[in-house]
Design an enzyme around this catalytic site. Structure first.
Site, PDB file in Angstrom:
ATOM      1  N   GLU A 137       0.901  -2.904   9.981  1.00 28.98           N
ATOM      2  CA  GLU A 137       1.074  -1.792  10.706  1.00 28.98           C
ATOM      3  C   GLU A 137       2.142  -2.182  11.988  1.00 28.98           C
ATOM      4  OE1 GLU A 137       0.994   1.420  10.302  1.00 28.98           O
ATOM      5  OE2 GLU A 137      -0.588   1.344   8.444  1.00 28.98           O
TER       6      GLU A 137
ATOM      7  N   LYS B 194       0.816  -1.181   0.058  1.00 30.70           N
ATOM      8  CA  LYS B 194      -0.063  -0.042   0.167  1.00 30.70           C
ATOM      9  C   LYS B 194       0.951   1.294   0.025  1.00 30.70           C
ATOM     10  CE  LYS B 194      -3.626   1.980   2.975  1.00 30.70           C
ATOM     11  NZ  LYS B 194      -4.352   1.616   4.128  1.00 30.70           N
ATOM     12  N   LEU B 195       2.291   1.263   0.349  1.00 31.06           N
ATOM     13  CA  LEU B 195       3.142   2.265   0.314  1.00 31.06           C
ATOM     14  C   LEU B 195       2.582   3.284   1.294  1.00 31.06           C
ATOM     15  CD1 LEU B 195       4.395   2.805  -3.248  1.00 31.06           C
ATOM     16  CD2 LEU B 195       5.371   1.444  -1.579  1.00 31.06           C
TER      17      LEU B 195
ATOM     18  N   LYS C  17      -1.643  -8.368  16.009  1.00 37.25           N
ATOM     19  CA  LYS C  17      -0.738  -9.390  15.286  1.00 37.25           C
ATOM     20  C   LYS C  17      -1.391 -10.793  15.823  1.00 37.25           C
ATOM     21  CE  LYS C  17       2.178  -9.538  12.964  1.00 37.25           C
ATOM     22  NZ  LYS C  17       2.312  -9.447  11.697  1.00 37.25           N
TER      23      LYS C  17
ATOM     24  N   THR D 280       5.299 -11.955  15.175  1.00 33.60           N
ATOM     25  CA  THR D 280       6.133 -11.589  16.179  1.00 33.60           C
ATOM     26  C   THR D 280       6.072 -12.185  17.521  1.00 33.60           C
ATOM     27  OG1 THR D 280       6.477  -9.413  17.682  1.00 33.60           O
ATOM     28  CG2 THR D 280       4.077  -9.843  16.830  1.00 33.60           C
ATOM     29  N   ASP D 281       7.311 -12.036  18.074  1.00 32.34           N
ATOM     30  CA  ASP D 281       7.312 -12.372  19.491  1.00 32.34           C
ATOM     31  C   ASP D 281       6.300 -11.727  20.717  1.00 32.34           C
ATOM     32  OD1 ASP D 281       8.700 -10.205  19.774  1.00 32.34           O
ATOM     33  OD2 ASP D 281      10.428 -11.123  20.555  1.00 32.34           O
ATOM     34  N   GLU D 282       5.951 -10.773  20.051  1.00 32.41           N
ATOM     35  CA  GLU D 282       5.078  -9.549  21.022  1.00 32.41           C
ATOM     36  C   GLU D 282       3.839 -10.418  21.289  1.00 32.41           C
ATOM     37  OE1 GLU D 282       5.096  -5.528  20.595  1.00 32.41           O
ATOM     38  OE2 GLU D 282       7.101  -5.507  19.769  1.00 32.41           O
TER      39      GLU D 282
ATOM     40  N   TYR E 290      -0.948  -3.193  19.036  1.00 31.52           N
ATOM     41  CA  TYR E 290      -0.188  -3.854  17.756  1.00 31.52           C
ATOM     42  C   TYR E 290      -0.164  -5.265  18.202  1.00 31.52           C
ATOM     43  CZ  TYR E 290       4.034  -5.768  15.608  1.00 31.52           C
ATOM     44  OH  TYR E 290       4.747  -6.545  14.788  1.00 31.52           O
TER      45      TYR E 290
HETATM   46  P1  NAD Z   1       7.170  -2.309   8.154  1.00 30.98           P
HETATM   47  O1  NAD Z   1       6.378  -1.273   9.019  1.00 30.98           O
HETATM   48  O2  NAD Z   1       8.571  -1.686   7.471  1.00 30.98           O
HETATM   49  O3  NAD Z   1       6.467  -2.550   6.732  1.00 30.98           O
HETATM   50  C1  NAD Z   1       5.280  -2.769   6.620  1.00 30.98           C
HETATM   51  C2  NAD Z   1       4.839  -2.780   4.898  1.00 30.98           C
HETATM   52  O4  NAD Z   1       3.496  -3.183   4.972  1.00 30.98           O
HETATM   53  C3  NAD Z   1       5.134  -1.400   4.303  1.00 30.98           C
HETATM   54  O5  NAD Z   1       5.927  -1.426   3.010  1.00 30.98           O
HETATM   55  C4  NAD Z   1       3.721  -0.883   4.059  1.00 30.98           C
HETATM   56  O6  NAD Z   1       3.387   0.005   3.238  1.00 30.98           O
HETATM   57  C5  NAD Z   1       2.931  -2.259   3.967  1.00 30.98           C
HETATM   58  N1  NAD Z   1       1.666  -2.214   4.319  1.00 30.98           N
HETATM   59  C6  NAD Z   1       1.051  -1.773   5.310  1.00 30.98           C
HETATM   60  N2  NAD Z   1      -0.464  -1.724   5.454  1.00 30.98           N
HETATM   61  C7  NAD Z   1      -0.615  -2.372   4.175  1.00 30.98           C
HETATM   62  C8  NAD Z   1      -1.901  -2.704   3.599  1.00 30.98           C
HETATM   63  N3  NAD Z   1      -3.165  -2.540   4.148  1.00 30.98           N
HETATM   64  N4  NAD Z   1      -1.636  -3.472   2.489  1.00 30.98           N
HETATM   65  C9  NAD Z   1      -0.505  -3.583   1.679  1.00 30.98           C
HETATM   66  N5  NAD Z   1       0.548  -3.390   2.306  1.00 30.98           N
HETATM   67  C10 NAD Z   1       0.583  -2.553   3.453  1.00 30.98           C
HETATM   68  O7  NAD Z   1       7.352  -3.405   8.889  1.00 30.98           O
HETATM   69  P2  NAD Z   1       8.564  -4.664   9.036  1.00 30.98           P
HETATM   70  O8  NAD Z   1       9.114  -3.945   9.905  1.00 30.98           O
HETATM   71  O9  NAD Z   1       9.180  -4.737   7.748  1.00 30.98           O
HETATM   72  O10 NAD Z   1       7.615  -5.940   9.593  1.00 30.98           O
HETATM   73  C11 NAD Z   1       7.137  -6.666   8.550  1.00 30.98           C
HETATM   74  C12 NAD Z   1       6.242  -8.012   9.242  1.00 30.98           C
HETATM   75  O11 NAD Z   1       6.894  -8.473  10.173  1.00 30.98           O
HETATM   76  C13 NAD Z   1       5.039  -7.443  10.070  1.00 30.98           C
HETATM   77  O12 NAD Z   1       4.196  -8.180  10.050  1.00 30.98           O
HETATM   78  C14 NAD Z   1       5.501  -7.542  11.383  1.00 30.98           C
HETATM   79  O13 NAD Z   1       4.451  -7.652  12.484  1.00 30.98           O
HETATM   80  C15 NAD Z   1       6.644  -8.648  11.447  1.00 30.98           C
HETATM   81  N6  NAD Z   1       7.690  -8.655  12.383  1.00 30.98           N
HETATM   82  C16 NAD Z   1       8.390  -7.419  12.369  1.00 30.98           C
HETATM   83  C17 NAD Z   1       9.449  -7.491  13.385  1.00 30.98           C
HETATM   84  C18 NAD Z   1      10.471  -6.170  13.375  1.00 30.98           C
HETATM   85  O14 NAD Z   1      11.340  -6.192  14.287  1.00 30.98           O
HETATM   86  N7  NAD Z   1      10.470  -5.266  12.542  1.00 30.98           N
HETATM   87  C19 NAD Z   1       9.766  -8.547  14.069  1.00 30.98           C
HETATM   88  C20 NAD Z   1       8.947  -9.546  14.067  1.00 30.98           C
HETATM   89  C21 NAD Z   1       7.865  -9.575  13.193  1.00 30.98           C
HETATM   90  O1  DAU Z   2       9.688  -8.212  19.084  1.00 30.06           O
HETATM   91  C1  DAU Z   2       9.490  -7.772  17.882  1.00 30.06           C
HETATM   92  C2  DAU Z   2       8.870  -6.364  17.496  1.00 30.06           C
HETATM   93  O2  DAU Z   2      10.068  -5.559  17.578  1.00 30.06           O
HETATM   94  C3  DAU Z   2       8.283  -6.188  16.220  1.00 30.06           C
HETATM   95  O3  DAU Z   2       7.033  -7.123  16.192  1.00 30.06           O
HETATM   96  C4  DAU Z   2       7.717  -4.694  15.878  1.00 30.06           C
HETATM   97  O4  DAU Z   2       7.114  -4.661  14.546  1.00 30.06           O
HETATM   98  C5  DAU Z   2       8.894  -3.982  16.068  1.00 30.06           C
HETATM   99  O5  DAU Z   2       8.600  -2.525  15.854  1.00 30.06           O
HETATM  100  C6  DAU Z   2       9.697  -4.270  17.318  1.00 30.06           C
HETATM  101  O6  DAU Z   2       8.773  -3.601  18.283  1.00 30.06           O
HETATM  102  P1  DAU Z   2       9.607  -2.909  19.757  1.00 30.06           P
HETATM  103  O7  DAU Z   2       8.632  -2.024  20.216  1.00 30.06           O
HETATM  104  O8  DAU Z   2      10.365  -3.993  20.654  1.00 30.06           O
HETATM  105  O9  DAU Z   2      10.859  -2.105  18.865  1.00 30.06           O
HETATM  106  P2  DAU Z   2      11.246  -0.580  18.948  1.00 30.06           P
HETATM  107  O10 DAU Z   2      12.407  -0.376  18.180  1.00 30.06           O
HETATM  108  O11 DAU Z   2      10.004   0.393  18.676  1.00 30.06           O
HETATM  109  O12 DAU Z   2      11.641  -0.489  20.734  1.00 30.06           O
HETATM  110  C7  DAU Z   2      12.663  -1.405  21.085  1.00 30.06           C
HETATM  111  C8  DAU Z   2      12.979  -1.064  22.456  1.00 30.06           C
HETATM  112  O13 DAU Z   2      13.274   0.270  22.429  1.00 30.06           O
HETATM  113  C9  DAU Z   2      11.640  -0.924  23.022  1.00 30.06           C
HETATM  114  O14 DAU Z   2      12.033  -1.572  24.528  1.00 30.06           O
HETATM  115  C10 DAU Z   2      11.117   0.477  23.111  1.00 30.06           C
HETATM  116  C11 DAU Z   2      12.444   1.177  23.408  1.00 30.06           C
HETATM  117  N1  DAU Z   2      12.534   2.500  22.743  1.00 30.06           N
HETATM  118  C12 DAU Z   2      11.957   2.816  21.566  1.00 30.06           C
HETATM  119  C13 DAU Z   2      12.047   3.955  20.731  1.00 30.06           C
HETATM  120  C14 DAU Z   2      11.510   3.931  19.622  1.00 30.06           C
HETATM  121  C15 DAU Z   2      13.335   3.512  23.640  1.00 30.06           C
HETATM  122  O15 DAU Z   2      13.750   3.345  24.706  1.00 30.06           O
HETATM  123  N2  DAU Z   2      13.182   4.734  23.019  1.00 30.06           N
HETATM  124  C16 DAU Z   2      12.766   5.035  21.601  1.00 30.06           C
HETATM  125  O16 DAU Z   2      12.576   6.058  21.097  1.00 30.06           O
END
Ligand code: NAD
Ligand code: DAU
Length: 354
Positions: A85, A35-36, A165, A135-137, A161
């Protein structure tokens, strides 16, 4: 027949890393439905801009007509579902989009996939895979002495969130048990690496440290996360896609638990070394700020099942992965400038102003 996979959310952080890795190693065609949103950037896929095996489709997973047409036209053998998201803080300020995409969007996708899959031949149905990236969350929060999350840990999501999930995970599971859809679910810990949107801790701290801005650490900085290099996550997903047992879930983690404050200090030292010090250490920029509401204290993943059954283990050490990541952000100022547009600046101002 040409092998085609449909990737959702392939312009985001993990999805784009997955597509780039996949196209380097396999001959597959990839259809990328995204969806960008603010988190999706086609720039991430610049390296394959002229590769005809990649088709980008701009659209929403919740748009059932679009998804139906895409499935009928491209007839994929597998779906890897990243679109979501993904930022916990945004889900606390406004959960609506999380329900719309993570819950309703996943449901819409599952419904269309179920119909498409039902029309395949028996052999095609058996070979088809729907891999849901989670996710582990969903497992909630651990105390310091608790054992790591395993695949049988009960779900206890704490943020909007995580709840969204968890809901999507349950629907994916139900579509296997009720309709026989060949699903796989992966639950992964915190990723880091290139293309991560700088609202998340690691890129935010790298960029603020470079600019000499305050480094916001929530609460007492003692929260623990289990960090995994994004390319290792992508490898794990590819492994589960080819060898995972249908209907199973696999935990993926880095065996790398770290306190937030330690992560921030490590980054300060690497930025000092790579970008040069401006007088005192960047550790002096660390600023403790108001805690995230309901902030989970500790996550840790027991990734024994995927190693035992499928032979996957992370290859990158945190020491080498974080250096690569810091270097990438320092060397890719143009990418940073592109993605940190007006809406990004607005988020940073609103979120950190108090
Ligand atoms: P991100 O937010 O960087 O990317 C999400 C992508 O999905 C974006 O390109 C966005 O445009 C697209 N998107 C959002 N809503 C949409 C919709 N309705 N239709 C089509 N596209 C849509 O996320 P990420 O960090 O790359 O995470 C990807 C997946 O992995 C997620 O499902 C997230 O829950 C999971 N995950 C992330 C982490 C992490 O640490 N980032 C860890 C474990 C699991
Ligand atoms: O555990 C997997 C998850 O990891 C994914 O499912 C999520 O999509 C991904 O966003 C991530 O979630 P977190 O909340 O753990 O990540 P974030 O980088 O937002 O934060 C990491 C830790 O750092 C968390 O304990 C909150 C803290 N934090 C985060 C931000 C943005 C800070 O202390 N300061 C900050 O400004």
């Amino acid at each position: 027949m040409e092998n085609t996979i449909l990737v959702t959310g392939g312009a985001g952080f993990i999805g784009s890393n997955f597509i780039l890795q996949r196209m380097e190693r396999e001959s597959d065609s990839v259809v990328n439905l995204d969806k960008l949103t603010y988190a999706g950037h086609l720039r991430n896929l610049e390296a394959i801009a002229n590769d005809r095996r990649h088709e980008f489709v701009h659209g929403d997973i919740a748009d059932r007509g679009l998804v139906r047409g895409l499935l009928e036209r491209r007839r994929p053998q597998a779906i890897v579902h990243f679109a979501a998201e993904s930022h916990v803080d945004r889900s606390i300020r406004g959960p609506d989009d999380f329900i719309r995409t993570n819950v309703d969007g996943t449901f819409a996708l599952l419904e269309e996939v179920r119909t498409y899959w039902g029309g395949l031949t028996e052999q095609e149905r058996a070979d088809f895979r729907f891999l849901h990236v989670s996710t582990d969350e969903v497992f909630g929060s651990l105390d310091p002495e608790d054992p790591a999350f395993s695949e049988t840990t009960p779900y206890a999501p704490n943020s909007p969130y995580a709840a969204s999930k968890a809901a999507s995970d349950h629907f994916v599971r139900a579509y296997h048990h009720t309709y026989g859809l060949p699903v796989l679910t992966t639950n992964c810990s915190n990723n880091y690496g290139r293309f991560q949107f700088p609202e998340k801790l690691i890129p935010l701290v790298i960029l603020n440290a470079r600019a000499g801005k305050p480094l916001p650490v929530y609460g007492d900085g003692q929260n623990v996360r289990d960090w995994l290099y994004v390319e290792d996550h992508c490898e794990a997903i590819a492994t589960v896609l080819t060898r995972g047992r249908v209907g199973q879930t696999y935990n993926i983690g880095g065996w790398n638990e770290k306190r937030n404050i330690d992560i921030v200090e490590i980054i300060c030292d690497i930025v000092d070394e790579m970008a040069g010090r401006r007088g005192s250490s960047r550790r002096g920029l660390i600023t403790f700020v108001k805690d995230r509401p309901g902030h989970d204290r500790r996550y840790a993943m027991d990734a024994n099942k995927i190693e035992r059954e499928l032979g996957w283990r992370p290859l990158e050490t945190f020491e080498s992965g974080i250096r690569k990541t810091v270097r990438w952000y320092l060397e890719n100022e143009e990418w940073v400038r592109d993605v940190t547009s007006g809406s990004y600046r607005q988020w940073i101002e609103t979120h950190y102003s108090s």
